[in-house]
Design a protein around this motif. Sequence first.
Motif, PDB file in Angstrom:
ATOM      1  N   GLU A 208       0.833  -1.201   0.000  1.00 38.37           N
ATOM      2  CA  GLU A 208       0.000   0.000   0.000  1.00 38.37           C
ATOM      3  C   GLU A 208       0.869   1.253   0.000  1.00 38.37           C
ATOM      4  OE1 GLU A 208      -3.496   1.781  -0.576  1.00 38.37           O
ATOM      5  OE2 GLU A 208      -3.220  -0.385  -0.474  1.00 38.37           O
ATOM      6  N   TRP A 209       1.932   1.237   0.799  1.00 36.16           N
ATOM      7  CA  TRP A 209       2.835   2.393   0.844  1.00 36.16           C
ATOM      8  C   TRP A 209       3.611   2.553  -0.454  1.00 36.16           C
ATOM      9  CZ3 TRP A 209       4.661   0.708   6.336  1.00 36.16           C
ATOM     10  CH2 TRP A 209       3.689   1.048   7.269  1.00 36.16           C
ATOM     11  N   LEU A 210       3.924   1.453  -1.123  1.00 34.30           N
ATOM     12  CA  LEU A 210       4.553   1.544  -2.444  1.00 34.30           C
ATOM     13  C   LEU A 210       3.595   2.196  -3.439  1.00 34.30           C
ATOM     14  CD1 LEU A 210       6.361  -1.907  -2.606  1.00 34.30           C
ATOM     15  CD2 LEU A 210       7.493   0.331  -2.736  1.00 34.30           C
ATOM     16  N   ARG A 211       2.329   1.835  -3.361  1.00 37.45           N
ATOM     17  CA  ARG A 211       1.327   2.470  -4.228  1.00 37.45           C
ATOM     18  C   ARG A 211       1.216   3.958  -3.919  1.00 37.45           C
ATOM     19  NH1 ARG A 211      -3.725  -1.734  -4.705  1.00 37.45           N
ATOM     20  NH2 ARG A 211      -3.075  -2.465  -6.768  1.00 37.45           N
ATOM     21  N   ASP A 212       1.251   4.294  -2.635  1.00 40.17           N
ATOM     22  CA  ASP A 212       1.226   5.705  -2.240  1.00 40.17           C
ATOM     23  C   ASP A 212       2.450   6.434  -2.805  1.00 40.17           C
ATOM     24  OD1 ASP A 212      -1.101   5.194  -0.771  1.00 40.17           O
ATOM     25  OD2 ASP A 212      -0.055   5.175   1.178  1.00 40.17           O
ATOM     26  N   ALA A 213       3.607   5.793  -2.728  1.00 44.73           N
ATOM     27  CA  ALA A 213       4.842   6.403  -3.239  1.00 44.73           C
ATOM     28  C   ALA A 213       4.752   6.610  -4.745  1.00 44.73           C
ATOM     29  CB  ALA A 213       6.054   5.535  -2.887  1.00 44.73           C
ATOM     30  N   HIS A 214       4.168   5.652  -5.443  1.00 45.57           N
ATOM     31  CA  HIS A 214       4.014   5.798  -6.891  1.00 45.57           C
ATOM     32  C   HIS A 214       3.110   6.988  -7.203  1.00 45.57           C
ATOM     33  CE1 HIS A 214       2.889   4.904 -11.045  1.00 45.57           C
ATOM     34  NE2 HIS A 214       4.070   4.300 -11.107  1.00 45.57           N
ATOM     35  N   ALA A 215       2.013   7.121  -6.466  1.00 43.34           N
ATOM     36  CA  ALA A 215       1.107   8.251  -6.663  1.00 43.34           C
ATOM     37  C   ALA A 215       1.814   9.565  -6.332  1.00 43.34           C
ATOM     38  CB  ALA A 215      -0.143   8.085  -5.802  1.00 43.34           C
ATOM     39  N   MET A 216       2.636   9.548  -5.299  1.00 40.20           N
ATOM     40  CA  MET A 216       3.395  10.726  -4.905  1.00 40.20           C
ATOM     41  C   MET A 216       4.353  11.132  -6.027  1.00 40.20           C
ATOM     42  SD  MET A 216       5.648  11.075  -1.422  1.00 40.20           S
ATOM     43  CE  MET A 216       6.625   9.641  -1.868  1.00 40.20           C
ATOM     44  N   GLU A 217       4.987  10.150  -6.664  1.00 36.37           N
ATOM     45  CA  GLU A 217       5.896  10.446  -7.771  1.00 36.37           C
ATOM     46  C   GLU A 217       5.130  10.979  -8.980  1.00 36.37           C
ATOM     47  OE1 GLU A 217       8.865  10.842  -7.216  1.00 36.37           O
ATOM     48  OE2 GLU A 217       9.325   9.536  -5.532  1.00 36.37           O
ATOM     49  N   ALA A 218       3.910  10.453  -9.216  1.00 36.69           N
ATOM     50  CA  ALA A 218       3.082  10.978 -10.312  1.00 36.69           C
ATOM     51  C   ALA A 218       2.741  12.444 -10.040  1.00 36.69           C
ATOM     52  CB  ALA A 218       1.808  10.145 -10.465  1.00 36.69           C
ATOM     53  N   GLN A 219       2.404  12.736  -8.789  1.00 37.96           N
ATOM     54  CA  GLN A 219       2.106  14.109  -8.400  1.00 37.96           C
ATOM     55  C   GLN A 219       3.351  14.983  -8.574  1.00 37.96           C
ATOM     56  OE1 GLN A 219       0.651  14.594  -4.392  1.00 37.96           O
ATOM     57  NE2 GLN A 219       0.567  16.809  -4.546  1.00 37.96           N
ATOM     58  N   ALA A 220       4.494  14.489  -8.139  1.00 36.33           N
ATOM     59  CA  ALA A 220       5.737  15.255  -8.238  1.00 36.33           C
ATOM     60  C   ALA A 220       6.076  15.550  -9.701  1.00 36.33           C
ATOM     61  CB  ALA A 220       6.886  14.497  -7.573  1.00 36.33           C
ATOM     62  N   GLU A 221       5.960  14.541 -10.552  1.00 31.09           N
ATOM     63  CA  GLU A 221       6.288  14.750 -11.968  1.00 31.09           C
ATOM     64  C   GLU A 221       5.388  15.817 -12.581  1.00 31.09           C
ATOM     65  OE1 GLU A 221       6.496  12.531 -16.288  1.00 31.09           O
ATOM     66  OE2 GLU A 221       6.147  11.297 -14.518  1.00 31.09           O
ATOM     67  N   SER A 222       4.112  15.722 -12.304  1.00 29.28           N
ATOM     68  CA  SER A 222       3.163  16.698 -12.845  1.00 29.28           C
ATOM     69  C   SER A 222       3.449  18.098 -12.307  1.00 29.28           C
ATOM     70  CB  SER A 222       1.743  16.251 -12.490  1.00 29.28           C
ATOM     71  OG  SER A 222       0.801  17.133 -13.011  1.00 29.28           O
ATOM     72  N   MET A 223       3.650  18.191 -11.014  1.00 27.96           N
ATOM     73  CA  MET A 223       3.904  19.472 -10.366  1.00 27.96           C
ATOM     74  C   MET A 223       5.211  20.098 -10.883  1.00 27.96           C
ATOM     75  SD  MET A 223       4.160  20.101  -6.243  1.00 27.96           S
ATOM     76  CE  MET A 223       5.545  18.990  -6.082  1.00 27.96           C
ATOM     77  N   LEU A 224       6.265  19.297 -10.946  1.00 31.35           N
ATOM     78  CA  LEU A 224       7.565  19.809 -11.388  1.00 31.35           C
ATOM     79  C   LEU A 224       7.540  20.206 -12.860  1.00 31.35           C
ATOM     80  CD1 LEU A 224       9.871  17.238  -9.565  1.00 31.35           C
ATOM     81  CD2 LEU A 224       9.649  19.688  -9.019  1.00 31.35           C
ATOM     82  N   THR A 225       6.861  19.431 -13.680  1.00 32.79           N
ATOM     83  CA  THR A 225       6.785  19.733 -15.113  1.00 32.79           C
ATOM     84  C   THR A 225       6.090  21.071 -15.342  1.00 32.79           C
ATOM     85  OG1 THR A 225       6.806  17.384 -15.672  1.00 32.79           O
ATOM     86  CG2 THR A 225       5.946  18.888 -17.344  1.00 32.79           C
ATOM     87  N   LYS A 226       4.984  21.278 -14.639  1.00 33.22           N
ATOM     88  CA  LYS A 226       4.258  22.547 -14.762  1.00 33.22           C
ATOM     89  C   LYS A 226       5.106  23.709 -14.229  1.00 33.22           C
ATOM     90  CE  LYS A 226      -0.385  20.542 -14.580  1.00 33.22           C
ATOM     91  NZ  LYS A 226       0.054  19.354 -15.232  1.00 33.22           N
ATOM     92  N   GLN A 227       5.788  23.483 -13.128  1.00 34.04           N
ATOM     93  CA  GLN A 227       6.620  24.530 -12.545  1.00 34.04           C
ATOM     94  C   GLN A 227       7.764  24.904 -13.492  1.00 34.04           C
ATOM     95  OE1 GLN A 227       8.560  23.457  -8.854  1.00 34.04           O
ATOM     96  NE2 GLN A 227       8.885  25.585  -8.283  1.00 34.04           N
ATOM     97  N   ALA A 228       8.453  23.902 -14.017  1.00 34.10           N
ATOM     98  CA  ALA A 228       9.586  24.171 -14.912  1.00 34.10           C
ATOM     99  C   ALA A 228       9.141  24.923 -16.166  1.00 34.10           C
ATOM    100  CB  ALA A 228      10.277  22.861 -15.292  1.00 34.10           C
ATOM    101  N   ALA A 229       7.975  24.572 -16.680  1.00 28.54           N
ATOM    102  CA  ALA A 229       7.476  25.215 -17.891  1.00 28.54           C
ATOM    103  C   ALA A 229       7.191  26.702 -17.678  1.00 28.54           C
ATOM    104  CB  ALA A 229       6.212  24.509 -18.377  1.00 28.54           C
ATOM    105  N   ARG A 230       6.899  27.082 -16.451  1.00 30.46           N
ATOM    106  CA  ARG A 230       6.553  28.472 -16.160  1.00 30.46           C
ATOM    107  C   ARG A 230       7.763  29.333 -15.779  1.00 30.46           C
ATOM    108  NH1 ARG A 230       2.010  30.419 -15.826  1.00 30.46           N
ATOM    109  NH2 ARG A 230       2.331  31.722 -13.996  1.00 30.46           N
ATOM    110  N   ILE A 231       8.867  28.709 -15.422  1.00 29.89           N
ATOM    111  CA  ILE A 231      10.036  29.489 -14.982  1.00 29.89           C
ATOM    112  C   ILE A 231      10.683  30.163 -16.186  1.00 29.89           C
ATOM    113  CG2 ILE A 231      12.345  29.379 -13.953  1.00 29.89           C
ATOM    114  CD1 ILE A 231      11.318  27.066 -12.206  1.00 29.89           C
ATOM    115  N   GLU A 232      10.844  31.488 -16.076  1.00 22.97           N
ATOM    116  CA  GLU A 232      11.430  32.266 -17.170  1.00 22.97           C
ATOM    117  C   GLU A 232      12.760  32.922 -16.813  1.00 22.97           C
ATOM    118  OE1 GLU A 232       8.514  35.155 -18.332  1.00 22.97           O
ATOM    119  OE2 GLU A 232       7.014  33.626 -18.823  1.00 22.97           O
ATOM    120  N   HIS A 233      12.902  33.332 -15.552  1.00 20.78           N
ATOM    121  CA  HIS A 233      14.031  34.190 -15.199  1.00 20.78           C
ATOM    122  C   HIS A 233      14.986  33.591 -14.161  1.00 20.78           C
ATOM    123  CE1 HIS A 233      11.981  37.219 -17.496  1.00 20.78           C
ATOM    124  NE2 HIS A 233      10.897  37.039 -16.763  1.00 20.78           N
ATOM    125  N   TYR A 234      14.843  32.311 -13.902  1.00 25.40           N
ATOM    126  CA  TYR A 234      15.654  31.675 -12.859  1.00 25.40           C
ATOM    127  C   TYR A 234      16.229  30.363 -13.437  1.00 25.40           C
ATOM    128  CZ  TYR A 234      12.960  35.098 -10.315  1.00 25.40           C
ATOM    129  OH  TYR A 234      12.378  36.276  -9.915  1.00 25.40           O
TER     130      TYR A 234
END
Length: 179
Positions: free
Chosen positions: A20-46
Amino acid sequence: MQSAQTGIDTNDVRVERMIEWLRDAHAMEAQAESMLTKQAARIEHYPEMKARIEQHIEETRNQSRLIEQCLDRYGHSASTLKDMGGKMMAMGQAMGGMMVEDEIVKGGQMGYVFENLEIASYTILIAAAEAVGDTETKQICESILKEEEAMATWILDNLPQLTQAYLTRASTPDAVAKR
């Protein structure tokens, strides 16, 4: 019942929790990938922050694959529902970040918090894998933990510089500072 690949009793409540915790970790990584991808796409000056986030996106994708391998060894797969929930949460975080003037600073702050959530999760998984005698899952989680710790340290070490760069841009007429 024993897992054919691990030889570990899958009816053991400790194994059930670890899966169950492995499944939670996988979901956490899916969230991280989505969050980081959106964040990186918006960064312009850093550019340093953007480059480090893009590097961590690749690490995150690999971490997700490694967690899938752990689940596969037990005859389980990631939870589509949990993964979808994680991605929806990341979307909400990205939308919220777009509304604040100090988006880059808040993004760094939230990134540090999220990395520490991941650190705690992998620490738990290492202890669980050790408790059930699953050395392969333990080694995988230890490897992932090192990457998460490295990212958290990088963010923390760079928050002062990021904040100062943001404040410099924010105090400069006609400069866009938020991202």
